[in-house]
Write a protein that holds these residues in place. Structure first.
Motif, short mmCIF file in Angstrom:
data_model
loop_
_atom_site.label_atom_id
_atom_site.label_comp_id
_atom_site.label_asym_id
_atom_site.label_seq_id
_atom_site.Cartn_x
_atom_site.Cartn_y
_atom_site.Cartn_z
N VAL A 65 0.90 -1.04 0.20
CA VAL A 65 -0.07 -0.02 0.08
C VAL A 65 0.92 1.30 0.01
CG1 VAL A 65 -1.63 1.20 1.26
CG2 VAL A 65 -2.01 -0.97 1.22
N LEU A 66 0.70 2.28 -1.02
CA LEU A 66 1.39 3.33 -1.02
C LEU A 66 0.39 4.38 -0.88
CD1 LEU A 66 4.13 4.88 -1.66
CD2 LEU A 66 3.39 4.72 -4.10
N ILE A 67 0.54 5.36 0.16
CA ILE A 67 -0.15 6.52 0.80
C ILE A 67 0.54 7.86 0.51
CG2 ILE A 67 -1.32 7.49 2.67
CD1 ILE A 67 -1.37 4.89 3.98
N PHE A 68 -0.11 8.53 -0.66
CA PHE A 68 0.40 9.92 -1.04
C PHE A 68 -0.17 10.80 -0.10
CE2 PHE A 68 0.48 7.23 -4.83
CZ PHE A 68 1.69 7.57 -5.58
N ARG A 69 0.69 11.56 0.59
CA ARG A 69 0.14 12.43 1.64
C ARG A 69 1.10 13.83 1.80
NH1 ARG A 69 0.85 9.83 7.64
NH2 ARG A 69 3.07 9.84 7.79
N GLY A 70 0.81 14.77 2.79
CA GLY A 70 1.85 15.60 3.19
C GLY A 70 2.66 15.01 4.16
N SER A 71 3.86 15.63 4.64
CA SER A 71 4.52 15.20 5.79
C SER A 71 3.83 15.08 7.00
CB SER A 71 5.91 15.92 5.84
OG SER A 71 5.62 17.26 6.19
N GLY A 72 3.86 14.07 7.85
CA GLY A 72 3.27 14.11 9.35
C GLY A 72 1.71 14.00 9.02
N GLY A 73 1.30 13.29 8.11
CA GLY A 73 -0.22 13.48 8.11
C GLY A 73 -0.83 12.29 9.05
N ARG A 74 -2.00 12.48 9.10
CA ARG A 74 -2.79 11.41 10.11
C ARG A 74 -2.54 10.20 9.96
NH1 ARG A 74 -9.39 10.71 10.08
NH2 ARG A 74 -9.69 9.81 12.10
N PRO A 75 -2.20 9.43 11.01
CA PRO A 75 -1.58 7.88 10.78
C PRO A 75 -2.73 6.81 10.75
CG PRO A 75 -1.32 8.66 13.11
CD PRO A 75 -2.17 9.86 12.48
N LEU A 76 -4.07 7.35 10.67
CA LEU A 76 -5.08 6.18 11.14
C LEU A 76 -4.98 5.16 9.81
CD1 LEU A 76 -7.55 5.16 12.28
CD2 LEU A 76 -8.82 6.65 10.92
N ILE A 77 -5.16 5.70 8.49
CA ILE A 77 -4.98 4.74 7.72
C ILE A 77 -3.71 3.76 7.72
CG2 ILE A 77 -5.24 4.43 5.19
CD1 ILE A 77 -6.59 6.93 4.99
N GLY A 78 -2.75 4.40 7.50
CA GLY A 78 -1.44 3.59 7.47
C GLY A 78 -1.48 2.32 8.80
N ASP A 79 -1.43 2.92 9.91
CA ASP A 79 -1.51 1.98 11.07
C ASP A 79 -2.54 0.97 10.82
OD1 ASP A 79 0.32 3.78 11.94
OD2 ASP A 79 -0.62 4.59 13.75
N THR A 80 -3.71 1.54 10.65
CA THR A 80 -4.74 0.06 10.40
C THR A 80 -4.39 -0.67 9.62
OG1 THR A 80 -6.49 1.78 11.36
CG2 THR A 80 -7.35 -0.06 10.23
N LEU A 81 -4.15 -0.32 8.31
CA LEU A 81 -3.69 -1.36 7.18
C LEU A 81 -2.37 -2.08 7.58
CD1 LEU A 81 -4.72 0.92 4.08
CD2 LEU A 81 -6.28 -0.52 5.19
N SER A 82 -1.67 -1.44 8.24
CA SER A 82 -0.62 -2.40 8.54
C SER A 82 -0.86 -3.32 9.77
CB SER A 82 0.61 -1.26 9.52
OG SER A 82 1.28 -0.49 8.55
N ASP A 83 -1.86 -3.04 10.70
CA ASP A 83 -2.48 -3.98 11.61
C ASP A 83 -2.92 -5.32 10.72
OD1 ASP A 83 -1.27 -2.73 13.62
OD2 ASP A 83 -3.21 -1.54 13.98
N ARG A 84 -3.63 -4.92 9.74
CA ARG A 84 -4.08 -5.92 8.85
C ARG A 84 -3.21 -6.70 7.89
NH1 ARG A 84 -9.62 -2.21 7.29
NH2 ARG A 84 -10.32 -2.00 9.19
N GLY A 85 -2.03 -6.30 7.91
CA GLY A 85 -0.99 -7.22 7.21
C GLY A 85 -0.28 -6.58 5.86
N ALA A 86 -0.86 -5.40 5.71
CA ALA A 86 -0.15 -4.70 4.47
C ALA A 86 1.30 -4.17 5.05
CB ALA A 86 -1.37 -3.42 4.27
N ARG A 87 1.93 -3.89 3.57
CA ARG A 87 3.13 -3.28 3.72
C ARG A 87 3.09 -1.89 3.40
NH1 ARG A 87 7.07 -7.34 0.59
NH2 ARG A 87 5.18 -7.80 -0.56
N VAL A 88 3.00 -1.12 4.26
CA VAL A 88 2.68 0.42 3.90
C VAL A 88 3.89 1.22 3.95
CG1 VAL A 88 1.28 2.45 4.80
CG2 VAL A 88 0.64 0.19 5.34
N THR A 89 3.83 2.03 2.69
CA THR A 89 4.84 3.00 2.47
C THR A 89 4.17 4.48 2.25
OG1 THR A 89 6.30 1.43 1.48
CG2 THR A 89 6.76 3.73 0.90
N TYR A 90 4.74 5.49 2.88
CA TYR A 90 4.21 6.90 2.70
C TYR A 90 5.04 7.54 1.49
CZ TYR A 90 1.67 6.32 7.13
OH TYR A 90 0.86 5.67 8.02
N CYS A 91 4.42 8.22 0.66
CA CYS A 91 5.07 9.02 -0.27
C CYS A 91 4.63 10.52 0.20
CB CYS A 91 4.59 8.80 -1.69
SG CYS A 91 5.39 9.58 -3.07
#
Length: 271
Positions: free
Chosen positions: A153-179
């Protein structure tokens, strides 16, 4: 006061010209995003002033730019691409178009909010979601995002954005990267502009939680506490609740930050 949740705007004609005629509205959007919103309100008879309480600046740090480039070069390995804002679309798609004249077929694209979905589709990228009103919580309820073992999962966002999506998807087994493509700042002239603003508006609109925080910082800095008495239109229940905590007495929450949803909530606040 408990924030009021609005319903979607189903018929623009329901918002009469008379309702907004002569009302003064203070918009706080970034300069590059304010034109459509302000023009819409003026077209309905309102007097609109825009004092940006959020500035958007591209990332310039070389290490951060290299991290963006690495994410873009590996985009063909991405399973899910999530854009959290119009600015994420603006900067992210520019990067993608530089390195991928023809996008890979694999990624599924999601957007947070109607305006972001529209911006993505205007750049020729179909948005895979039901309707265009999705917020972070609704996105996380999508059935196919419940089990993501090993998915990228690649999340396009600004620096220091809200972590809810990334944290939740990581808990569900995704390999999350922020762009992380841009940074949000308080414009240096914001407090001065607000101090020189001689009106007591009927409505203030904020389109994000960070915009709200910056507005409150400026209000307190210039001791303009009467603005806390103004009805505040917010893009979500979360932001409206935060506004209540910060001192606004009349907070109204829209379904999302899109113009239609914000306009319908503004109509309810005035009605």
């Amino acid at each position: 006061m408990v924030p009021i949740k609005s319903s979607p705007l189903s018929d623009m004609g329901n918002l009469t010209h008379d309702l907004l005629q002569g009302k003064r509205i203070l918009s706080t959007r970034p300069t590059q995003q304010a034109d459509n919103w302000c023009a819409l309100l003026r077209g309905l008879g309102a007097q609109v002033d825009n004092i940006p309480m959020l500035g958007i600046e591209p990332i310039e740090d070389q290490a951060a730019i290299q991290a963006i480039k690495n994410s873009i070069l590996d985009f063909d390995q991405t399973d899910v691409a999530i854009f959290v804002s119009q600015n994420a679309v603006r900067y992210g798609v520019d990067w993608l178009e530089d390195y991928w004249p023809q996008l890979p077929q694999g990624p599924r694209f999601l957007a947070i909010g109607a305006a972001t979905a529209s911006a993505l589709e205007k750049r020729g990228i179909p948005c895979e979601q039901s309707g265009n009103t999705m917020n972070s919580e609704e996105l996380l309820r999508l059935p196919w995002l419940q089990q993501l073992d090993g998915k990228r999962v690649l999340i396009f966002r600004g620096s220091g954005g809200r972590p809810l999506i990334g944290d939740t998807l990581s808990d569900r087994g995704a390999r999350v990267t922020y762009c992380e493509l841009y940074r949000r700042v308080l414009p240096p002239e914001a407090a001065t502009s607000l101090a020189e603003y001689k009106f007591q508006p009927d409505i203030i609109s904020v389109h994000s939680g960070e915009t709200l925080d910056n507005l409150v910082t400026c209000i307190r800095q210039i001791n303009r506490n009467t603005l806390f008495e103004t009805a505040l239109i917010c893009p979500s229940i979360r932001v409206a609740n935060r506004a209540n905590e910060l001192g606004f007495a009349r907070c109204y929450s829209a379904l999302n930050a899109g113009d239609n949803a914000m306009l319908e909530t503004l109509r309810k606040a005035l009605g």
